[in-house]
Design a protein around this motif. Structure first.
Motif, PDB file in Angstrom:
ATOM      1  N   VAL A   1       0.825  -1.206   0.000  1.00 60.64           N
ATOM      2  CA  VAL A   1       0.000   0.000   0.000  1.00 60.64           C
ATOM      3  C   VAL A   1       0.856   1.252   0.000  1.00 60.64           C
TER       4      VAL A   1
ATOM      5  N   GLU B   1      -6.561  -3.391  -6.100  1.00 60.45           N
ATOM      6  CA  GLU B   1      -6.702  -4.695  -5.451  1.00 60.45           C
ATOM      7  C   GLU B   1      -7.986  -4.799  -4.646  1.00 60.45           C
TER       8      GLU B   1
ATOM      9  N   ARG C   1      -8.818  -2.853  -2.155  1.00 64.08           N
ATOM     10  CA  ARG C   1      -8.683  -2.330  -0.793  1.00 64.08           C
ATOM     11  C   ARG C   1      -9.446  -1.021  -0.661  1.00 64.08           C
TER      12      ARG C   1
ATOM     13  N   TYR D   1     -10.056   2.608   1.370  1.00 63.50           N
ATOM     14  CA  TYR D   1      -9.367   3.659   2.111  1.00 63.50           C
ATOM     15  C   TYR D   1     -10.443   4.551   2.711  1.00 63.50           C
TER      16      TYR D   1
ATOM     17  N   VAL E   1      -7.082   1.627   6.192  1.00 62.33           N
ATOM     18  CA  VAL E   1      -7.036   0.790   4.992  1.00 62.33           C
ATOM     19  C   VAL E   1      -7.538  -0.605   5.336  1.00 62.33           C
TER      20      VAL E   1
ATOM     21  N   SER F   1      -8.616  -4.577   3.569  1.00 59.18           N
ATOM     22  CA  SER F   1      -8.543  -5.472   2.427  1.00 59.18           C
ATOM     23  C   SER F   1      -9.915  -5.624   1.786  1.00 59.18           C
TER      24      SER F   1
ATOM     25  N   LEU G   1      -5.879  -3.245   7.733  1.00 57.38           N
ATOM     26  CA  LEU G   1      -4.475  -3.371   7.332  1.00 57.38           C
ATOM     27  C   LEU G   1      -3.574  -2.318   7.962  1.00 57.38           C
TER      28      LEU G   1
END
Length: 346
Positions: A54, A259, A261, A263, A273, A275, A281
């Motif tokens: 990231v 991907e 993810r 935010y 963040v 997944s 994360l």
């Protein structure tokens, strides 16, 4: 009464601009009574820790812009820059790929968040005259979801016979539909203009995002993220809690990367963040209380974020008189390892 000033500060403050403002005590005191609006916390030094895949440890934020008239609903522009909504002066600001500021749209009826649809049109949600720092008790102008550019067009103005009030956020799908919220609920309007209710005000939607395949709708709801399964017609089912903001704060604006993810801005803690499966994360701290975020820049490898407050040309924190709401905001950017999702603008 309006006053205007523009300034630039060399070095790390290059491009900081003080924009047109109409702050007046008479305009900012709801119902003629002073309000207890807190001043934004001062800018702070932050240290970014690594989040694998990231962001690198030690990555640094660059301050791009600051102004007293708000900056919300960040969304990527085609040239690699960003657009942002300025509710109080009813404008849309633009930072180009070289961080130069300009006014992109005027007379937006207090638009407070932005999106870009499948046709490349700039979409906005209105807040009209409902600013808590003004006279919301005297505001009788309903809010609308509309196309701001290249040509004005209303996309949604009612659910049945009920008009909307102080809209919050939106996200556009790739089929011509838009999800949006106001103080009383979260809604969906399809490409034909049919409006349906997603959920009532029991879910306090601030931020909204679609998964990469547009099969899941996410919204922030205080300290949690809520998700639904999106049906082929854009309606939703299977409401569930998807994730918890483990670093604290309440969720606001959201972005998504290549991907999947998510935010999520969360005020003082920064940008949290998650997944694609909802696993926490880590957090990317911002020098100011965070509330809007977007991937933009070359190849969508730059994260832009907005925080509360700004410094004036004298290097001091911008402050308003007692009882006057301080709408000042600052916009930053940071280099990422992650890449924003390129299948949609937002």
């Amino acid at each position: 009464m309006k006053s205007s000033a523009i300034f630039a500060i060399a070095g790390s403050l290059a491009g900081l601009a003080l924009l047109s403002t109409h702050i007046a005590v008479a305009q900012q005191q709801g119902g003629g009574r002073p309000q207890g609006f807190p001043q934004p916390a001062p800018e702070k030094q932050v240290t970014v820790s690594e989040i694998p895949g990231v962001i690198a440890a030690g990555a640094t934020w660059k301050l791009l812009w600051g102004g007293p008239d708000n900056a919300d609903g960040l969304v990527a522009a085609k040239d690699g820059g960003i657009y942002f909504a300025q509710e109080q002066p009813s404008t849309v600001g633009r930072l180009d790929a070289k961080d130069n500021f300009s006014i992109y749209v005027k007379d937006t009826h207090g638009t407070g968040a932005l999106g870009i649809d499948y046709k490349g049109r700039l979409i906005g949600v209105e807040r009209t005259c409902s600013d808590p720092g003004g006279h919301p008790d005297q505001c009788h102008e309903p809010a609308e979801l509309l196309v701001l550019a290249p040509k004005r067009q209303v996309l949604a103005s009612k659910l049945g016979d009920k008009t909307f009030w102080r809209m919050g956020e939106l996200v556009c799908d790739s089929k011509g539909g838009v999800y949006f919220s106001d103080d009383f609920g979260t809604y969906f309007v399809d490409a034909k203009g049919k409006v349906s209710l997603v959920v009532g005000k029991e879910v306090r939607t601030n931020g909204m995002m679609l998964s990469r395949d547009e099969k899941t709708l996410y919204v922030t709801n205080g300290k949690t993220l809520v998700a639904w399964d999106v049906q082929p017609d854009g309606t939703v089912k299977n409401q569930r809690d998807f994730a918890t903001l483990e670093a604290g704060g309440n969720g606001d604006g959201m972005a998504i990367d290549s991907e999947g993810r998510l935010y999520v801005t969360s005020g003082d803690p920064g940008i949290q963040v998650f997944s694609a499966e909802g696993k926490y994360l880590g957090v990317i701290p911002l020098p100011r209380s965070s509330s809007s975020v977007a991937f933009a820049g070359p190849n969508k490898k730059t994260l832009y974020a907005k925080g509360a407050g700004m410094k004036g040309p004298d290097g001091k924190e911008y402050r308003t008189p007692d009882g006057v709401r301080n709408n000042a905001k600052s916009i930053y950017k940071i280099d990422m390892i992650a890449q924003g999702f390129k299948g949609r603008v937002k």
